[in-house]
Design a protein around this motif. Structure first.
Motif, PDB file in Angstrom:
ATOM      1  N   ARG A 218      37.462  37.119  43.427  1.00 24.25           N
ATOM      2  CA  ARG A 218      36.825  37.882  42.936  1.00 24.25           C
ATOM      3  C   ARG A 218      37.412  38.549  41.778  1.00 24.25           C
ATOM      4  NH1 ARG A 218      33.704  37.450  47.542  1.00 24.25           N
ATOM      5  NH2 ARG A 218      34.418  39.294  48.734  1.00 24.25           N
ATOM      6  N   ARG A 219      38.106  39.067  42.371  1.00 21.21           N
ATOM      7  CA  ARG A 219      38.922  39.933  41.440  1.00 21.21           C
ATOM      8  C   ARG A 219      40.018  39.271  39.773  1.00 21.21           C
ATOM      9  NH1 ARG A 219      40.047  45.442  42.781  1.00 21.21           N
ATOM     10  NH2 ARG A 219      38.323  45.871  44.481  1.00 21.21           N
ATOM     11  N   ASN A 220      39.877  37.850  40.681  1.00 17.11           N
ATOM     12  CA  ASN A 220      40.948  37.011  39.690  1.00 17.11           C
ATOM     13  C   ASN A 220      42.235  37.059  39.938  1.00 17.11           C
ATOM     14  OD1 ASN A 220      38.753  35.539  38.203  1.00 17.11           O
ATOM     15  ND2 ASN A 220      38.147  37.269  36.702  1.00 17.11           N
ATOM     16  N   ILE A 221      42.513  37.491  41.398  1.00 20.60           N
ATOM     17  CA  ILE A 221      44.022  37.926  41.325  1.00 20.60           C
ATOM     18  C   ILE A 221      44.565  36.480  42.119  1.00 20.60           C
ATOM     19  CG2 ILE A 221      45.422  38.570  42.963  1.00 20.60           C
ATOM     20  CD1 ILE A 221      44.107  41.291  43.014  1.00 20.60           C
ATOM     21  N   ARG A 222      44.893  35.888  41.524  1.00 17.58           N
ATOM     22  CA  ARG A 222      46.215  33.942  42.058  1.00 17.58           C
ATOM     23  C   ARG A 222      46.578  34.375  43.732  1.00 17.58           C
ATOM     24  NH1 ARG A 222      43.818  29.102  39.055  1.00 17.58           N
ATOM     25  NH2 ARG A 222      44.346  29.798  37.101  1.00 17.58           N
ATOM     26  N   ILE A 223      46.621  33.648  44.595  1.00 11.86           N
ATOM     27  CA  ILE A 223      47.056  33.739  45.692  1.00 11.86           C
ATOM     28  C   ILE A 223      47.897  33.001  46.441  1.00 11.86           C
ATOM     29  CG2 ILE A 223      45.735  35.495  45.848  1.00 11.86           C
ATOM     30  CD1 ILE A 223      44.478  33.858  48.597  1.00 11.86           C
ATOM     31  N   VAL A 224      48.376  32.520  47.165  1.00  7.46           N
ATOM     32  CA  VAL A 224      49.060  31.333  47.996  1.00  7.46           C
ATOM     33  C   VAL A 224      48.457  32.153  49.377  1.00  7.46           C
ATOM     34  CG1 VAL A 224      50.624  29.435  48.847  1.00  7.46           C
ATOM     35  CG2 VAL A 224      49.922  30.030  46.167  1.00  7.46           C
ATOM     36  N   ARG A 225      48.042  31.247  50.369  1.00 10.33           N
ATOM     37  CA  ARG A 225      48.355  31.903  51.821  1.00 10.33           C
ATOM     38  C   ARG A 225      48.356  30.739  52.807  1.00 10.33           C
ATOM     39  NH1 ARG A 225      45.114  32.607  56.042  1.00 10.33           N
ATOM     40  NH2 ARG A 225      42.949  31.934  54.726  1.00 10.33           N
ATOM     41  N   TYR A 226      49.235  30.568  53.367  1.00 12.82           N
ATOM     42  CA  TYR A 226      49.982  29.756  54.787  1.00 12.82           C
ATOM     43  C   TYR A 226      49.793  30.687  56.094  1.00 12.82           C
ATOM     44  CZ  TYR A 226      51.094  26.014  57.093  1.00 12.82           C
ATOM     45  OH  TYR A 226      51.150  25.205  57.997  1.00 12.82           O
ATOM     46  N   ALA A 227      48.412  30.819  56.349  1.00 13.23           N
ATOM     47  CA  ALA A 227      48.623  31.729  57.227  1.00 13.23           C
ATOM     48  C   ALA A 227      48.496  33.471  57.059  1.00 13.23           C
ATOM     49  CB  ALA A 227      49.542  31.105  58.963  1.00 13.23           C
ATOM     50  N   ASP A 228      49.500  33.768  58.095  1.00 14.87           N
ATOM     51  CA  ASP A 228      49.648  35.625  57.459  1.00 14.87           C
ATOM     52  C   ASP A 228      50.364  35.681  56.579  1.00 14.87           C
ATOM     53  OD1 ASP A 228      51.271  34.558  59.802  1.00 14.87           O
ATOM     54  OD2 ASP A 228      50.914  36.276  60.576  1.00 14.87           O
ATOM     55  N   ASP A 229      51.172  34.485  56.287  1.00 17.65           N
ATOM     56  CA  ASP A 229      52.705  33.894  55.105  1.00 17.65           C
ATOM     57  C   ASP A 229      50.923  34.467  53.149  1.00 17.65           C
ATOM     58  OD1 ASP A 229      54.699  34.555  55.936  1.00 17.65           O
ATOM     59  OD2 ASP A 229      53.762  32.500  56.584  1.00 17.65           O
ATOM     60  N   ILE A 230      52.055  35.354  52.945  1.00 15.26           N
ATOM     61  CA  ILE A 230      50.395  35.071  51.506  1.00 15.26           C
ATOM     62  C   ILE A 230      51.703  35.652  50.173  1.00 15.26           C
ATOM     63  CG2 ILE A 230      48.969  37.013  50.395  1.00 15.26           C
ATOM     64  CD1 ILE A 230      47.941  38.164  53.636  1.00 15.26           C
ATOM     65  N   LEU A 231      51.337  35.536  49.268  1.00 11.31           N
ATOM     66  CA  LEU A 231      51.625  35.416  47.589  1.00 11.31           C
ATOM     67  C   LEU A 231      51.144  35.645  47.020  1.00 11.31           C
ATOM     68  CD1 LEU A 231      54.737  32.911  47.063  1.00 11.31           C
ATOM     69  CD2 LEU A 231      54.576  34.860  48.378  1.00 11.31           C
ATOM     70  N   LEU A 232      50.638  37.142  45.857  1.00  7.26           N
ATOM     71  CA  LEU A 232      50.284  37.406  44.998  1.00  7.26           C
ATOM     72  C   LEU A 232      50.677  37.164  43.678  1.00  7.26           C
ATOM     73  CD1 LEU A 232      48.501  40.753  45.954  1.00  7.26           C
ATOM     74  CD2 LEU A 232      47.958  38.532  46.904  1.00  7.26           C
ATOM     75  N   PHE A 233      50.484  36.508  42.579  1.00  9.88           N
ATOM     76  CA  PHE A 233      51.082  36.131  41.144  1.00  9.88           C
ATOM     77  C   PHE A 233      50.524  37.141  40.232  1.00  9.88           C
ATOM     78  CE2 PHE A 233      50.984  32.980  44.396  1.00  9.88           C
ATOM     79  CZ  PHE A 233      51.985  32.183  44.456  1.00  9.88           C
ATOM     80  N   ALA A 234      51.435  37.609  39.432  1.00  5.41           N
ATOM     81  CA  ALA A 234      50.757  38.282  37.996  1.00  5.41           C
ATOM     82  C   ALA A 234      51.730  38.153  37.223  1.00  5.41           C
ATOM     83  CB  ALA A 234      50.592  40.134  38.850  1.00  5.41           C
ATOM     84  N   ARG A 235      51.458  38.799  35.697  1.00  5.00           N
ATOM     85  CA  ARG A 235      52.174  38.144  34.460  1.00  5.00           C
ATOM     86  C   ARG A 235      53.033  39.760  34.236  1.00  5.00           C
ATOM     87  NH1 ARG A 235      50.076  33.986  32.188  1.00  5.00           N
ATOM     88  NH2 ARG A 235      48.106  33.603  31.863  1.00  5.00           N
ATOM     89  N   THR A 236      52.771  40.265  34.894  1.00  2.32           N
ATOM     90  CA  THR A 236      53.729  41.966  34.826  1.00  2.32           C
ATOM     91  C   THR A 236      53.707  42.065  36.395  1.00  2.32           C
ATOM     92  OG1 THR A 236      52.610  43.029  34.107  1.00  2.32           O
ATOM     93  CG2 THR A 236      53.291  42.134  32.122  1.00  2.32           C
ATOM     94  N   TYR A 237      55.621  43.373  36.434  1.00  2.00           N
ATOM     95  CA  TYR A 237      55.896  43.861  37.194  1.00  2.00           C
ATOM     96  C   TYR A 237      54.710  44.457  37.517  1.00  2.00           C
ATOM     97  CZ  TYR A 237      58.514  47.135  39.810  1.00  2.00           C
ATOM     98  OH  TYR A 237      58.471  48.534  41.289  1.00  2.00           O
ATOM     99  N   GLU A 238      54.091  45.214  36.898  1.00  2.00           N
ATOM    100  CA  GLU A 238      52.692  46.596  36.973  1.00  2.00           C
ATOM    101  C   GLU A 238      52.202  45.909  37.633  1.00  2.00           C
ATOM    102  OE1 GLU A 238      54.694  46.821  33.965  1.00  2.00           O
ATOM    103  OE2 GLU A 238      55.838  47.833  33.903  1.00  2.00           O
ATOM    104  N   GLU A 239      51.283  45.090  36.824  1.00  2.00           N
ATOM    105  CA  GLU A 239      50.166  44.389  37.096  1.00  2.00           C
ATOM    106  C   GLU A 239      50.428  43.720  38.897  1.00  2.00           C
ATOM    107  OE1 GLU A 239      47.215  40.750  35.007  1.00  2.00           O
ATOM    108  OE2 GLU A 239      48.953  40.402  35.493  1.00  2.00           O
TER     109      GLU A 239
END
Length: 422
Positions: A218-239
């Motif tokens: 809903r917040r347009n945050i790209r993720i990949v999740r495998y069980a409880d292993d979660i990555l969030l992806f952003a364009r910048t460090y601040e983001e």
């Protein structure tokens, strides 16, 4: 959203229970607290399934506590597993057969753990695509503390209830959650969490964490999740920093989980993004050094020098381990790693053969059998240094290992992650 009202009759249908037992039998697994094995349960199968059907139909079914065992992890800690009895595994599988098709279609497309037709390789490929193709090269690597042990029972039931309004199904799920555990012969209450090891547990975890997945969507945050292993992806460090705060707040406040602040960190494709045993870089995918260290430790334990087992038997035992490891990690750009590892494995096995020879005389005999003539140096066959000697390589060439049937990692086609891109 479609709601399902009457499902319990589908769970206890005999055809479904029989299908569930077949799945449990295929997985095999250890017995639970009652000590009954899968084979033993199968002896009077029809009688057992009839009893289960009656109990589920009349609401009198009560699961046994799960047997708590602890599996050592690579970092020295232990992962608690709960082993249900075979009869309970059959009921959980029967429940899974009905619930999974209901929840599966609406799960987040970037959720990969414990879902039919989905794999770790696909999760890594999606992460690599976000980082290097979409330019989301700043990544939050989330770490949840004891995620499965902290799942809130009310939130689990609320999650199931979003699509399923059959009270009997909700009661059944609750019974599994509150059955307790047996540890060292003593019963312990389970007021929190879903024990890892039960057939229904992965689906419960996915239903629970899907609320997080959808919030990120809903917040347009790209993720990949495998069980409880979660990555969030952003364009910048601040983001990325902002996304970390949003995700942490939702996981802790809405889902009552605990984010490990020390282990959760920000990284990028220059430093490398560790995920599911790999490290994703800007231009290549590598094997995580921890995984290389772990496989070497396993091989070292399986190839002791002072042991009655001969080299042929060692090769027979090594092969399934090497095959599984290579099939998993071959998606990485790992030609050099595979080559180095193969050279080291051969050297260990040569050392074992040298110890069997005891003296240089047996080495010389082996050289003559290989067709070499003349006089040879009388070298010690008990030192590790000499296992790399040209004479040893002549007596025990790579072809000798091929004759023994040792799996050759150097022959694997590697760097094939793009095959898993969706």
């Amino acid at each position: 959203m479609k709601k399902w009202y009457s499902l319990i009759d589908k769970v206890y249908r005999m055809e479904n229970l029989e299908k569930a037992y077949k799945a449990v039998k295929a997985n095999n697994g250890a017995p639970g607290v009652d000590g009954v094995t899968v084979e033993a349960y199968g002896i009077n199968l029809q009688e057992g399934l009839n009893r289960l059907q009656h109990q589920l139909k009349t609401g009198t079914y009560e699961p046994d506590p799960v047997l708590r065992v602890e599996i050592p992890k690579a970092d020295g800690s232990k992962r608690p597993l709960g082993i249900p009895t075979v009869k309970d595994r059959v009921v959980q599988q029967a429940l899974l057969n009905i619930l999974q098709p209901i929840f599966e279609p609406d799960f987040h497309p970037s959720s990969y753990g414990y879902r039919p037709g989905r794999s770790c390789h696909q999760a890594v490929a999606k992460a690599e695509m976000f980082i290097n193709k979409y330019g989301l090269c700043h990544v939050v690597d989330m770490d949840l503390s004891k995620c499965f042990d902290r799942l809130d029972h009310e939130l689990i039931l609320k999650g199931v209830n979003r699509k399923v309004s059959d009270g009997s199904i909700l009661k059944l799920v609750k019974k599994f959650l509150t059955a307790g555990v047996m540890k060292d012969g003593a019963w312990e209450e389970t007021g929190l969490g879903s024990p890892q090891g039960g057939g229904i547990s992965p689906l419960i975890a996915n239903i629970y964490l899907d609320e997080f997945d959808q919030e990120m969507r809903r917040r347009n945050i790209r993720i990949v999740r495998y069980a409880d292993d979660i990555l969030l992806f952003a364009r910048t460090y601040e983001e990325a920093k902002q996304y970390q705060q949003i995700a942490t707040s939702f996981l802790e406040e809405n889902l009552k989980l605990v984010v490990n602040k020390e282990k959760t960190h920000l990284t990028n494709n220059q430093k490398g993004v560790p995920y599911l045993g790999f490290v994703i870089y800007a231009k290549h995918l590598s094997i995580n050094p921890k995984k290389l260290k772990a496989i070497k430790e396993t091989i070292r334990e399986m190839t002791p020098r002072n042991h009655g087992m001969n080299v042929a038997e060692m090769v027979r035992r090594l092969n399934p381990i090497l095959r599984g490891w290579a099939n998993y990690f071959r998606v990485a750009n790992c030609q050099k790693h595979f080559g180095k590892l193969m050279g080291w494995i051969r050297r260990r096995l040569r050392m074992k053969k040298m110890k069997e020879w005891k003296t240089w005389k047996a080495l010389h005999k082996a050289l003559r059998r290989r067709g070499y003539k003349g006089t040879f140096e009388k070298i010690s066959v008990t030192t590790w240094r000499n296992s790399a000697s040209p004479l040893i390589s002549m007596a025990l060439p790579n072809a000798w290992f091929d004759e023994l049937g040792l799996i050759n990692l150097e022959k694997y086609k590697v760097g094939i992650l793009h095959n898993y891109r969706q």
